[in-house]
Design a protein around this motif. Sequence first.
Motif, PDB file in Angstrom:
ATOM      1  N   GLN A 134     -15.029  24.155 -16.481  1.00  0.00           N
ATOM      2  CA  GLN A 134     -16.459  24.010 -16.227  1.00  0.00           C
ATOM      3  C   GLN A 134     -16.803  24.299 -14.775  1.00  0.00           C
ATOM      4  N   GLU A 135     -15.946  23.855 -13.885  1.00  0.00           N
ATOM      5  CA  GLU A 135     -16.205  24.059 -12.456  1.00  0.00           C
ATOM      6  C   GLU A 135     -16.182  25.532 -12.088  1.00  0.00           C
ATOM      7  N   HIS A 136     -15.221  26.264 -12.639  1.00  0.00           N
ATOM      8  CA  HIS A 136     -15.013  27.645 -12.213  1.00  0.00           C
ATOM      9  C   HIS A 136     -15.665  28.682 -13.127  1.00  0.00           C
ATOM     10  N   CYS A 137     -15.984  28.295 -14.368  1.00  0.00           N
ATOM     11  CA  CYS A 137     -16.512  29.277 -15.325  1.00  0.00           C
ATOM     12  C   CYS A 137     -17.893  28.917 -15.857  1.00  0.00           C
ATOM     13  N   GLY A 138     -18.355  27.713 -15.587  1.00  0.00           N
ATOM     14  CA  GLY A 138     -19.625  27.266 -16.144  1.00  0.00           C
ATOM     15  C   GLY A 138     -20.785  28.171 -15.773  1.00  0.00           C
ATOM     16  N   ALA A 139     -20.877  28.576 -14.505  1.00  0.00           N
ATOM     17  CA  ALA A 139     -21.984  29.423 -14.065  1.00  0.00           C
ATOM     18  C   ALA A 139     -21.937  30.791 -14.741  1.00  0.00           C
ATOM     19  N   ASN A 140     -20.741  31.342 -14.883  1.00  0.00           N
ATOM     20  CA  ASN A 140     -20.597  32.631 -15.561  1.00  0.00           C
ATOM     21  C   ASN A 140     -21.025  32.532 -17.025  1.00  0.00           C
ATOM     22  N   ASP A 141     -20.621  31.447 -17.678  1.00  0.00           N
ATOM     23  CA  ASP A 141     -20.993  31.244 -19.078  1.00  0.00           C
ATOM     24  C   ASP A 141     -22.509  31.123 -19.228  1.00  0.00           C
ATOM     25  N   ASP A 142     -23.133  30.413 -18.288  1.00  0.00           N
ATOM     26  CA  ASP A 142     -24.591  30.242 -18.334  1.00  0.00           C
ATOM     27  C   ASP A 142     -25.296  31.593 -18.169  1.00  0.00           C
ATOM     28  N   ALA A 143     -24.801  32.413 -17.248  1.00  0.00           N
ATOM     29  CA  ALA A 143     -25.407  33.728 -17.005  1.00  0.00           C
ATOM     30  C   ALA A 143     -25.258  34.625 -18.234  1.00  0.00           C
ATOM     31  N   TYR A 144     -24.093  34.557 -18.864  1.00  0.00           N
ATOM     32  CA  TYR A 144     -23.841  35.363 -20.059  1.00  0.00           C
ATOM     33  C   TYR A 144     -24.786  34.949 -21.186  1.00  0.00           C
ATOM     34  N   PHE A 145     -24.897  33.646 -21.416  1.00  0.00           N
ATOM     35  CA  PHE A 145     -25.752  33.164 -22.491  1.00  0.00           C
ATOM     36  C   PHE A 145     -27.219  33.478 -22.213  1.00  0.00           C
ATOM     37  N   ALA A 146     -27.630  33.340 -20.957  1.00  0.00           N
ATOM     38  CA  ALA A 146     -29.017  33.648 -20.597  1.00  0.00           C
ATOM     39  C   ALA A 146     -29.340  35.113 -20.883  1.00  0.00           C
ATOM     40  N   GLN A 147     -28.377  35.994 -20.620  1.00  0.00           N
ATOM     41  CA  GLN A 147     -28.589  37.410 -20.906  1.00  0.00           C
ATOM     42  C   GLN A 147     -28.697  37.658 -22.406  1.00  0.00           C
ATOM     43  N   LEU A 148     -27.851  36.994 -23.184  1.00  0.00           N
ATOM     44  CA  LEU A 148     -27.944  37.112 -24.642  1.00  0.00           C
ATOM     45  C   LEU A 148     -29.311  36.648 -25.140  1.00  0.00           C
ATOM     46  N   VAL A 149     -29.796  35.528 -24.621  1.00  0.00           N
ATOM     47  CA  VAL A 149     -31.097  34.998 -25.045  1.00  0.00           C
ATOM     48  C   VAL A 149     -32.202  35.991 -24.695  1.00  0.00           C
ATOM     49  N   THR A 150     -32.144  36.560 -23.495  1.00  0.00           N
ATOM     50  CA  THR A 150     -33.150  37.537 -23.069  1.00  0.00           C
ATOM     51  C   THR A 150     -33.195  38.729 -24.017  1.00  0.00           C
ATOM     52  N   LEU A 151     -32.036  39.247 -24.369  1.00  0.00           N
ATOM     53  CA  LEU A 151     -31.978  40.420 -25.242  1.00  0.00           C
ATOM     54  C   LEU A 151     -32.397  40.080 -26.672  1.00  0.00           C
ATOM     55  N   CYS A 152     -31.927  38.943 -27.173  1.00  0.00           N
ATOM     56  CA  CYS A 152     -32.306  38.538 -28.528  1.00  0.00           C
ATOM     57  C   CYS A 152     -33.807  38.284 -28.619  1.00  0.00           C
ATOM     58  N   THR A 153     -34.399  37.739 -27.566  1.00  0.00           N
ATOM     59  CA  THR A 153     -35.842  37.508 -27.541  1.00  0.00           C
ATOM     60  C   THR A 153     -36.595  38.829 -27.595  1.00  0.00           C
ATOM     61  N   ALA A 154     -36.142  39.787 -26.816  1.00  0.00           N
ATOM     62  CA  ALA A 154     -36.802  41.095 -26.784  1.00  0.00           C
ATOM     63  C   ALA A 154     -36.698  41.792 -28.143  1.00  0.00           C
ATOM     64  N   ILE A 155     -35.544  41.706 -28.772  1.00  0.00           N
ATOM     65  CA  ILE A 155     -35.363  42.334 -30.090  1.00  0.00           C
ATOM     66  C   ILE A 155     -36.203  41.614 -31.148  1.00  0.00           C
ATOM     67  N   GLN A 156     -36.265  40.291 -31.048  1.00  0.00           N
ATOM     68  CA  GLN A 156     -37.058  39.505 -32.003  1.00  0.00           C
ATOM     69  C   GLN A 156     -38.535  39.901 -31.929  1.00  0.00           C
ATOM     70  N   VAL A 157     -39.027  40.076 -30.720  1.00  0.00           N
ATOM     71  CA  VAL A 157     -40.429  40.469 -30.551  1.00  0.00           C
ATOM     72  C   VAL A 157     -40.631  41.900 -31.042  1.00  0.00           C
ATOM     73  N   GLU A 158     -39.729  42.784 -30.652  1.00  0.00           N
ATOM     74  CA  GLU A 158     -39.847  44.195 -31.027  1.00  0.00           C
ATOM     75  C   GLU A 158     -39.816  44.393 -32.534  1.00  0.00           C
ATOM     76  N   GLY A 159     -38.961  43.632 -33.219  1.00  0.00           N
ATOM     77  CA  GLY A 159     -38.816  43.794 -34.657  1.00  0.00           C
ATOM     78  C   GLY A 159     -39.613  42.820 -35.485  1.00  0.00           C
ATOM     79  N   SER A 160     -40.376  41.950 -34.825  1.00  0.00           N
ATOM     80  CA  SER A 160     -41.179  40.923 -35.526  1.00  0.00           C
ATOM     81  C   SER A 160     -40.324  40.105 -36.488  1.00  0.00           C
ATOM     82  N   TYR A 161     -39.144  39.714 -36.004  1.00  0.00           N
ATOM     83  CA  TYR A 161     -38.247  38.899 -36.826  1.00  0.00           C
ATOM     84  C   TYR A 161     -38.698  37.438 -36.780  1.00  0.00           C
ATOM     85  N   GLY A 162     -38.370  36.702 -37.823  1.00  0.00           N
ATOM     86  CA  GLY A 162     -38.768  35.308 -37.899  1.00  0.00           C
ATOM     87  C   GLY A 162     -37.754  34.333 -37.323  1.00  0.00           C
TER      88      GLY A 162
END
Length: 218
Positions: A134-162
């Motif tokens: 957690q000390e050494h990888c937590g920030a990297n994991d958070d950045a990775y997940f945040a990027q996934l959320v950003t992309l999934c949000t954009a695709i959800q809006v673009e495709g009007s997914y529920g």
Amino acid sequence: MEQSLAKSEVPPQPRKASREARRLQLIEATIETIAVRGYARTTLTEVANQAGLSHGLVNFHFETKEKLLTETLNYLAEEYSQNWKSALEAAGKAPAEQLDAMIRADFNPAICTTARLSAWCAFWGEAQCRPMYQEHCGANDDAYFAQLVTLCTAIQVEGSYGCDPKLAARVLRVTLEGVWLEMMTMNTPYSLAEALSTAYACAAAFFPRHFGPDGLVG
């Protein structure tokens, strides 16, 4: 998988090398040693044997097993982070293209190796490693997940997914991590191609007009 690290099998190494080159050599040897012996049974002596170097040289660079393992975890974490970020930079601008790049990045043969998967599984599986992780990888994991959320949000809006894009990102991340773990624990490991198909099946379940079993649609 090899069950021994016979010193005689390791080619002799040049005596002169830069400090950074030796450090990387020992970290790579640690990854290989963990893959064969596991976290708890990895010792400085075994790492020295794997690297074809003296025990004293390992002590000189890392002093203790704990420091060596910490540096190895940091190295793996940075390698993983740079891998997916480089994949994003090389991808197209469309959110689905970028998500595709992130999915594919997990199965880049440069990082998705037997030894590296084993090392990651060892770090994840050891309770005593969790605070260090957690000390050494937590920030990297958070950045990775945040990027996934950003992309999934954009695709959800673009495709009007529920779907809930944050949930989609979390399920996709868990799927990718699970595939890595399964590739190491199955009696008959499956190929990188099959692993990638599994990840695409997850993406297709949330975004069927953007992803199919073979990847991007269209």
